[in-house]
Write a protein that holds these residues in place. Structure first.
Motif, mmCIF file in Angstrom:
data_model
loop_
_atom_site.group_PDB
_atom_site.id
_atom_site.type_symbol
_atom_site.label_atom_id
_atom_site.label_comp_id
_atom_site.label_asym_id
_atom_site.label_seq_id
_atom_site.Cartn_x
_atom_site.Cartn_y
_atom_site.Cartn_z
ATOM 1 N N ASP A 49 6.124 -62.506 -24.380
ATOM 2 C CA ASP A 49 6.706 -61.701 -23.296
ATOM 3 C C ASP A 49 7.104 -60.317 -23.799
ATOM 4 O O ASP A 49 6.896 -59.304 -23.114
ATOM 5 C CB ASP A 49 7.927 -62.410 -22.704
ATOM 6 N N LEU A 50 7.693 -60.265 -25.008
ATOM 7 C CA LEU A 50 8.090 -58.973 -25.583
ATOM 8 C C LEU A 50 6.865 -58.083 -25.817
ATOM 9 O O LEU A 50 6.886 -56.883 -25.506
ATOM 10 C CB LEU A 50 8.835 -59.191 -26.906
ATOM 11 N N VAL A 51 5.807 -58.673 -26.349
ATOM 12 C CA VAL A 51 4.592 -57.904 -26.647
ATOM 13 C C VAL A 51 3.913 -57.436 -25.366
ATOM 14 O O VAL A 51 3.492 -56.276 -25.257
ATOM 15 C CB VAL A 51 3.627 -58.749 -27.499
ATOM 16 N N ASP A 52 3.789 -58.326 -24.382
ATOM 17 C CA ASP A 52 3.148 -57.948 -23.119
ATOM 18 C C ASP A 52 3.920 -56.828 -22.429
ATOM 19 O O ASP A 52 3.324 -55.890 -21.875
ATOM 20 C CB ASP A 52 3.066 -59.162 -22.193
ATOM 21 N N ASP A 53 5.251 -56.909 -22.465
ATOM 22 C CA ASP A 53 6.080 -55.881 -21.841
ATOM 23 C C ASP A 53 5.908 -54.543 -22.561
ATOM 24 O O ASP A 53 5.862 -53.486 -21.932
ATOM 25 C CB ASP A 53 7.550 -56.309 -21.858
ATOM 26 N N PHE A 54 5.797 -54.590 -23.894
ATOM 27 C CA PHE A 54 5.593 -53.356 -24.671
ATOM 28 C C PHE A 54 4.280 -52.680 -24.274
ATOM 29 O O PHE A 54 4.241 -51.476 -24.007
ATOM 30 C CB PHE A 54 5.584 -53.666 -26.167
ATOM 31 N N GLN A 237 8.981 -63.661 -7.438
ATOM 32 C CA GLN A 237 7.965 -63.552 -6.394
ATOM 33 C C GLN A 237 7.714 -62.094 -6.017
ATOM 34 O O GLN A 237 6.572 -61.677 -5.816
ATOM 35 C CB GLN A 237 8.407 -64.340 -5.159
ATOM 36 N N VAL A 238 8.797 -61.323 -5.930
ATOM 37 C CA VAL A 238 8.657 -59.900 -5.598
ATOM 38 C C VAL A 238 7.895 -59.172 -6.708
ATOM 39 O O VAL A 238 7.000 -58.358 -6.448
ATOM 40 C CB VAL A 238 10.041 -59.264 -5.385
ATOM 41 N N ARG A 246 8.791 -59.884 -14.304
ATOM 42 C CA ARG A 246 10.194 -59.847 -13.884
ATOM 43 C C ARG A 246 10.986 -58.881 -14.765
ATOM 44 O O ARG A 246 11.857 -58.160 -14.287
ATOM 45 C CB ARG A 246 10.798 -61.254 -13.970
ATOM 46 N N VAL A 247 10.659 -58.856 -16.081
ATOM 47 C CA VAL A 247 11.372 -57.966 -17.006
ATOM 48 C C VAL A 247 11.180 -56.512 -16.597
ATOM 49 O O VAL A 247 12.135 -55.734 -16.542
ATOM 50 C CB VAL A 247 10.890 -58.190 -18.456
ATOM 51 N N SER A 248 9.931 -56.136 -16.278
ATOM 52 C CA SER A 248 9.651 -54.750 -15.894
ATOM 53 C C SER A 248 10.387 -54.377 -14.612
ATOM 54 O O SER A 248 10.969 -53.290 -14.511
ATOM 55 C CB SER A 248 8.148 -54.549 -15.697
ATOM 56 N N THR A 250 13.133 -55.741 -13.452
ATOM 57 C CA THR A 250 14.572 -55.694 -13.732
ATOM 58 C C THR A 250 14.967 -54.361 -14.356
ATOM 59 O O THR A 250 15.996 -53.769 -13.993
ATOM 60 C CB THR A 250 14.963 -56.849 -14.667
ATOM 61 N N LEU A 251 14.152 -53.869 -15.299
ATOM 62 C CA LEU A 251 14.430 -52.573 -15.925
ATOM 63 C C LEU A 251 14.400 -51.457 -14.879
ATOM 64 O O LEU A 251 15.214 -50.528 -14.913
ATOM 65 C CB LEU A 251 13.417 -52.289 -17.028
ATOM 66 N N ILE A 252 13.466 -51.558 -13.940
ATOM 67 C CA ILE A 252 13.365 -50.548 -12.880
ATOM 68 C C ILE A 252 14.595 -50.599 -11.977
ATOM 69 O O ILE A 252 15.204 -49.568 -11.661
ATOM 70 C CB ILE A 252 12.080 -50.767 -12.058
ATOM 71 N N LEU A 253 15.004 -51.801 -11.575
ATOM 72 C CA LEU A 253 16.128 -51.946 -10.656
ATOM 73 C C LEU A 253 17.457 -51.575 -11.316
ATOM 74 O O LEU A 253 18.417 -51.233 -10.625
ATOM 75 C CB LEU A 253 16.197 -53.390 -10.141
ATOM 76 N N ASN A 254 17.506 -51.624 -12.636
ATOM 77 C CA ASN A 254 18.707 -51.210 -13.358
ATOM 78 C C ASN A 254 18.697 -49.719 -13.689
ATOM 79 O O ASN A 254 19.606 -49.219 -14.357
ATOM 80 C CB ASN A 254 18.873 -52.021 -14.639
#
Length: 282
Positions: A49-54, A237-238, A246-248, A250-254
């Motif tokens: 998950d960390l690598v994919d998000d990077f 789902q969104v 979801r991580v991406s 969440t970072l946007i919404l924060n």
């Protein structure tokens, strides 16, 4: 282009690179953590998950840097490319270690492991298009990927498969003759306490617009979370409908990562146009 515009573009470019650096540091810290044993599916999933998000954030940064009007554009893009190359090497080395340890340990694999390994197999196909052997490599990268592919296929075969429970089309409930029961005086049921139903209101997120990309205001995550709760849908789902993790999201919404203005419009439509009867999102 004015001095103010130059300053804004330079600042945005620096912020983009800084966020990529932070994600890379997270990956390096995770791989150096002695408490993280590279022999469990849960740990492997967290690393992936960390690598994919990077990589997702790096691709977005490269695209944005290509249009920013800054004198350091080429320098920063080259720096991002170097970071991606380093993380790519870490991804391959650590993934190989996880696969070898999981096979050697012969530990029972949890439910859901088969589906997770399938995503890693798909990732290997992506890597096969990225890695290029030089004349001196003698096909080493191709051999390595083939070795990892075989290990993943072995683990997929060993992982438990989620059962699909389907009723036999010929099944009929057994006929039972109702036994006579003594008459019982009917007692009016006690009224159940009413529970507050979350009020469904349309959302309209706001933020700082920067050349078509919006950094959302603080509190946006709570607003979306409450809206999803009222509609009985999830953040996951969104995020899936937006084509991101979801991580991406969440970072946007924060307010930590920006969102394209048109993507923000899609986010509003997904949540505000949700149909509770059909279960479909706009």
């Amino acid at each position: 282009m004015t001095t103010v515009d130059n300053h804004a573009h330079n600042q945005e470019a620096n912020e983009l690179v800084s966020r990529i650096e932070q994600r890379a540091i997270q990956i390096f810290k995770f791989t150096e953590d002695s408490d993280e044993k590279r022999a469990s599916v849960a740990s492997f999933r967290k690393f992936s998950d960390l690598v994919d998000d990077f990589h997702q954030a790096a691709e977005m940064a490269e695209g944005r840097l290509s249009v920013l009007k800054t004198g350091r554009r080429d320098e920063l893009r080259g720096y991002v490319v170097q970071m991606r190359a380093k993380i790519l090497k870490v991804e391959i080395d650590v993934t190989q270690t996880y696969l070898e340890n999981l096979i050697e340990s012969r530990a029972a694999l949890p439910f859901g492991a088969r589906e997770f390994f399938a995503t890693r197999l798909k990732r290997l196909e992506e890597l096969s298009h990225v890695l290029k052997d030089g004349p001196e490599a003698s096909g080493s990268s191709g051999s390595l990927l083939d070795h990892m592919r075989k290990m993943l296929e072995h683990l997929i075969a060993q992982a438990p498969q989620l059962e699909v429970f389907e009723r036999d089309p010929e099944w009929r409930p057994p006929h039972r003759q109702a036994a006579a029961r003594p008459a019982v005086k009917a007692v009016a049921p006690k009224p159940k306490p009413t529970q507050a139903v979350p009020e469904i209101k349309p959302i309209k997120l706001t933020g700082r617009d920067n050349w078509g990309r919006v950094f959302l205001d603080k509190g946006s995550f709570d607003e979306v979370h409450m809206a999803c709760r009222a509609r009985n849908i999830t953040i996951d789902q969104v995020a899936a409908r937006l084509g991101m993790t979801r991580v991406s999201l969440t970072l946007i919404l924060n307010g930590q990562d920006p969102i394209q203005r048109n993507t923000l419009d899609v986010l509003h439509r997904i949540i505000n146009n949700y149909n509770a009867k059909t279960g479909e999102m706009g």
